[in-house]
Design a protein around this motif. Structure first.
Motif, PDB file in Angstrom:
ATOM      1  N   GLN A 157      -1.423  -5.434   6.415  1.00 37.67           N
ATOM      2  CA  GLN A 157      -1.376  -4.802   5.114  1.00 37.67           C
ATOM      3  C   GLN A 157      -1.693  -3.317   5.261  1.00 37.67           C
ATOM      4  O   GLN A 157      -1.565  -2.562   4.327  1.00 37.67           O
ATOM      5  N   ASN A 174      -8.087 -12.634   5.958  1.00 33.84           N
ATOM      6  CA  ASN A 174      -6.879 -11.898   5.586  1.00 33.84           C
ATOM      7  C   ASN A 174      -6.667 -10.679   6.467  1.00 33.84           C
ATOM      8  O   ASN A 174      -5.529 -10.323   6.786  1.00 33.84           O
ATOM      9  N   ILE A 204      -1.133   0.454   6.286  1.00 27.90           N
ATOM     10  CA  ILE A 204       0.100   1.158   5.931  1.00 27.90           C
ATOM     11  C   ILE A 204       0.997   1.399   7.139  1.00 27.90           C
ATOM     12  O   ILE A 204       2.173   1.112   7.098  1.00 27.90           O
ATOM     13  N   SER A 217      -8.589  -2.548   1.840  1.00 24.05           N
ATOM     14  CA  SER A 217      -8.248  -1.298   1.151  1.00 24.05           C
ATOM     15  C   SER A 217      -9.481  -0.613   0.579  1.00 24.05           C
ATOM     16  O   SER A 217      -9.391   0.509   0.091  1.00 24.05           O
ATOM     17  N   ALA A 258      -7.949 -13.499  -9.040  1.00 23.66           N
ATOM     18  CA  ALA A 258      -6.917 -14.491  -8.787  1.00 23.66           C
ATOM     19  C   ALA A 258      -5.888 -14.676  -9.904  1.00 23.66           C
ATOM     20  O   ALA A 258      -4.729 -14.349  -9.729  1.00 23.66           O
ATOM     21  N   PHE A 301      -1.003 -13.074  -0.740  1.00 22.63           N
ATOM     22  CA  PHE A 301      -2.296 -12.588  -0.293  1.00 22.63           C
ATOM     23  C   PHE A 301      -2.802 -11.482  -1.175  1.00 22.63           C
ATOM     24  O   PHE A 301      -2.086 -10.513  -1.407  1.00 22.63           O
ATOM     25  N   ASP A 302      -3.998 -11.658  -1.701  1.00 25.71           N
ATOM     26  CA  ASP A 302      -4.536 -10.550  -2.482  1.00 25.71           C
ATOM     27  C   ASP A 302      -4.990  -9.466  -1.539  1.00 25.71           C
ATOM     28  O   ASP A 302      -5.810  -9.664  -0.667  1.00 25.71           O
ATOM     29  N   GLN A 303      -4.418  -8.342  -1.735  1.00 18.79           N
ATOM     30  CA  GLN A 303      -4.766  -7.197  -0.927  1.00 18.79           C
ATOM     31  C   GLN A 303      -4.981  -5.993  -1.836  1.00 18.79           C
ATOM     32  O   GLN A 303      -5.430  -4.949  -1.396  1.00 18.79           O
ATOM     33  N   ILE A 304      -4.664  -6.171  -3.097  1.00 23.70           N
ATOM     34  CA  ILE A 304      -4.877  -5.102  -4.054  1.00 23.70           C
ATOM     35  C   ILE A 304      -6.374  -4.939  -4.259  1.00 23.70           C
ATOM     36  O   ILE A 304      -7.123  -5.903  -4.197  1.00 23.70           O
ATOM     37  N   ILE A 305      -6.783  -3.735  -4.541  1.00 22.04           N
ATOM     38  CA  ILE A 305      -8.205  -3.435  -4.465  1.00 22.04           C
ATOM     39  C   ILE A 305      -9.023  -4.176  -5.513  1.00 22.04           C
ATOM     40  O   ILE A 305     -10.017  -4.787  -5.195  1.00 22.04           O
ATOM     41  N   SER A 326       0.820  -1.209   0.000  1.00 24.08           N
ATOM     42  CA  SER A 326       0.000   0.000   0.000  1.00 24.08           C
ATOM     43  C   SER A 326       0.856   1.262   0.000  1.00 24.08           C
ATOM     44  O   SER A 326       0.335   2.363  -0.152  1.00 24.08           O
ATOM     45  N   ALA A 327       2.154   1.109   0.175  1.00 29.68           N
ATOM     46  CA  ALA A 327       3.044   2.272   0.156  1.00 29.68           C
ATOM     47  C   ALA A 327       3.585   2.545  -1.247  1.00 29.68           C
ATOM     48  O   ALA A 327       4.283   3.532  -1.463  1.00 29.68           O
ATOM     49  N   GLY A 349     -14.734  -5.382  -0.798  1.00 25.94           N
ATOM     50  CA  GLY A 349     -13.499  -5.150  -1.543  1.00 25.94           C
ATOM     51  C   GLY A 349     -12.218  -5.273  -0.743  1.00 25.94           C
ATOM     52  O   GLY A 349     -11.182  -4.780  -1.176  1.00 25.94           O
ATOM     53  N   ASN A 377      -6.713 -17.531  -0.525  1.00 26.51           N
ATOM     54  CA  ASN A 377      -6.172 -16.606  -1.499  1.00 26.51           C
ATOM     55  C   ASN A 377      -6.027 -17.215  -2.893  1.00 26.51           C
ATOM     56  O   ASN A 377      -5.227 -16.753  -3.707  1.00 26.51           O
ATOM     57  N   HIS A 378      -6.780 -18.273  -3.112  1.00 27.89           N
ATOM     58  CA  HIS A 378      -6.933 -18.829  -4.467  1.00 27.89           C
ATOM     59  C   HIS A 378      -5.666 -19.450  -5.047  1.00 27.89           C
ATOM     60  O   HIS A 378      -5.534 -19.536  -6.267  1.00 27.89           O
ATOM     61  N   HIS A 379      -4.773 -19.889  -4.165  1.00 27.68           N
ATOM     62  CA  HIS A 379      -3.572 -20.525  -4.697  1.00 27.68           C
ATOM     63  C   HIS A 379      -3.741 -22.024  -4.909  1.00 27.68           C
ATOM     64  O   HIS A 379      -2.834 -22.685  -5.396  1.00 27.68           O
TER      65      HIS A 379
END
Lengths: 212, 212
Positions: free
Chosen positions: B119, B113, B121, B34, A125, A117-121, A34-35, B31, B183-185
Motif C-alpha cells: 500500500q 496488513n 506509494i 499511513s 469498518a 483492506f482498510d488502509q485509509i487513515i 495513496s496516489a 493508525g 479487515n472486518h469482512h
DNA sequence: TAAAAATAATTAACGGTGTAAGGTTTATCT
DNA sequence: AGATAAACCTTACACCGTTAATTATTTTTA
C-alpha cells in the motif's frame, strides 16, 4: 413535465461527478489508493481542489464511492462468468466462480486491495453501509453456485447458518491465495497451478464433508 | 581491545535507532501504515525530522525495516506454537499452525496488513531482499509440520516442487479467511467457527488428495 | 594534546497534501 | 428583473517527505 427535463446545471453536475470518479479510478490504477489526491484530480479536470468539495464532503467519501464501484465491478464480472441458465453443472460453476474471482483480481490489483483492506487513515469498518450492501450483492452472486449445490434458492442462503458458514469458508479459502498472488507473494512460483490444485482440493472437501 | 568497547556515540546511535523503530511501530499500531510520519516520530523523540535521515535514507526504508521486524515477529509466534519436540502429532501441528497464524494476525492487525499488502506509494515487490528472506524464514517455520507430514526435512521442502505447491495452497487457504477477518469482512458472523470448520476441511483434503 | 576529519544534529526552504473560510460568478426560480 | 442558491475561485492553515546549508560534537590522526 418538469421532471423530464434535466436542467443544464444538474446534467453538468452529474457529468462532472462522473469525471471526478473516473479520474480518481485512474489515479487508483496508476499508484494505488495513496496516489489518489483531490488536488491531482482538480489539476486533471481543470478545476480547483476545493471545488471538488461541492461533489464530495471529503476525500474519504470519494474513496467510499470507489469501493462501492469496484465491488460492483467484481460482482458484474462474477455474474458474467456464472450465467443464469442452468446448462452448466454445479461442479463447473464451483470452478468457474473462483476462477472469475481470480481473473478479476489479477486484472484489477489496485481495486482488489482497495476493496478488501482498510488502509485509509481514518476508516472504520462498516461506515455508511454503502460498501456493505455492495459487498453483500457481490457475495450473493458468488454464492449462487454454492446455494445450488445444496438445493437452495440463492436468496435463502442467508437464512441457513450452517450453509452460509460453509460458503464463507469456501470463499476465504481461494480469496487468500488470490490475495497473496495479487500482492506478489507468489511471484516465485507458478501461482496458477497452485490455484487450480487448491480449488480442486477445496471443492473436493466440500462434497466430502457436507453432511446434509 | 578496541573492538570490545562500544563507543559512546555508536551506543547512542544504536539506542536511538531502536527508539525510532519503536515509535514507528507505535504509530503503525495506532493508525496503520499511513499514520507513520517522520515528523511525528521526531516530535515524539524530541528531535527534528531531518535528523532521522541519519538513521534511515527515507521513510520507505524505515517501513521496510518494520516489515522485516513484523514478519519475524510472526515467525516467532509460529515457532512458539510449534515446538521442536515431536511429542505433538502431525495432525495436531497442522491445526496449531493455522491457529497460531490467526491469533497473531488478530492481535496484530495493522502489522498483518503491513506485511501482506503493498500500500506504500512507490513500493515494488522484492526491494532489497530483506523482506523476502524474512518471509522465507516465516514460511519455513510454517511449513515444518507440513514437511513432517510428507516425511521430509523442513529444509528439503524447497526442492520438492509438488509438495511446496501443496504447502503454498494450504497456506493461502487459511490466510484468506484470516485476511477477511482482520479487515472486518466477517464481523457479522462467528468467524472463529468458520475458521475451525474450514481448517478441518482443508486438512482433511490434504490427507485425502496427497498422492505420494 | 592540538588539529583534522567525520558524524550528528540544527534550521530554513521547496513542493506536496487535505481542508476551512470568504468572496465572486452564474444559473435557476419567483 | 430581482432574489436565491449553487458552483467555483483564491487564500490560508496545518500537515507531510525531503534537500541544502550550517553548526556543534565526537572521534581520529598527527
Amino acid at each position: 413535465m418538469e421532471e423530464a427535463v434535466e436542467s443544464r446545471r444538474i446534467r453538468h453536475r452529474r457529468e462532472l461527478h462522473g469525471s471526478i470518479v473516473d479520474e480518481a479510478l485512474h489515479q487508483l490504477r496508476e499508484g494505488g489508493v495513496s496516489a489518489i489526491s483531490l488536488r491531482g484530480i482538480g489539476r486533471s479536470l481543470g478545476m480547483s481542489a476545493p471545488a471538488i468539495y461541492t461533489y464530495f464532503p471529503s476525500l474519504t467519501d470519494l474513496i467510499t464511492e470507489l469501493i462501492v464501484r469496484c465491488t460492483l465491478s467484481l460482482a458484474d464480472a462474477l455474474r458474467h462468468a456464472l450465467p443464469d441458465s442452468p446448462d452448466s453443472s454445479v461442479e463447473r460453476q464451483l470452478r468457474d466462480a473462483p476462477q472469475a474471482y481470480r481473473q478479476w483480481a489479477l486484472a484489477h490489483r489496485r481495486e482488489f486491495n482497495l476493496i478488501f483492506f482498510d488502509q485509509i487513515i481514518g476508516y472504520s469498518a462498516p461506515e455508511s453501509g454503502e460498501t456493505v450492501s455492495a459487498q453483500s450483492e457481490m457475495l450473493h452472486v458468488l454464492a449462487r453456485p454454492f446455494a445450488e449445490l445444496h438445493g437452495y434458492e440463492p436468496a435463502d442462503l442467508l437464512s441457513r447458518d450452517d450453509v452460509l458458514d460453509e460458503f464463507l469458508g469456501w470463499w476465504g479459502s481461494f480469496h487468500g491465495l488470490i490475495a497473496l498472488e495479487v500482492n506478489h507473494h507468489l511471484d516465485w512460483r507458478n501461482s496458477e497451478r497452485i490455484f487450480h490444485r487448491q480449488i480442486e482440493a477445496i471443492n473436493g472437501a466440500l462434497r466430502g464433508v457436507s453432511g446434509d
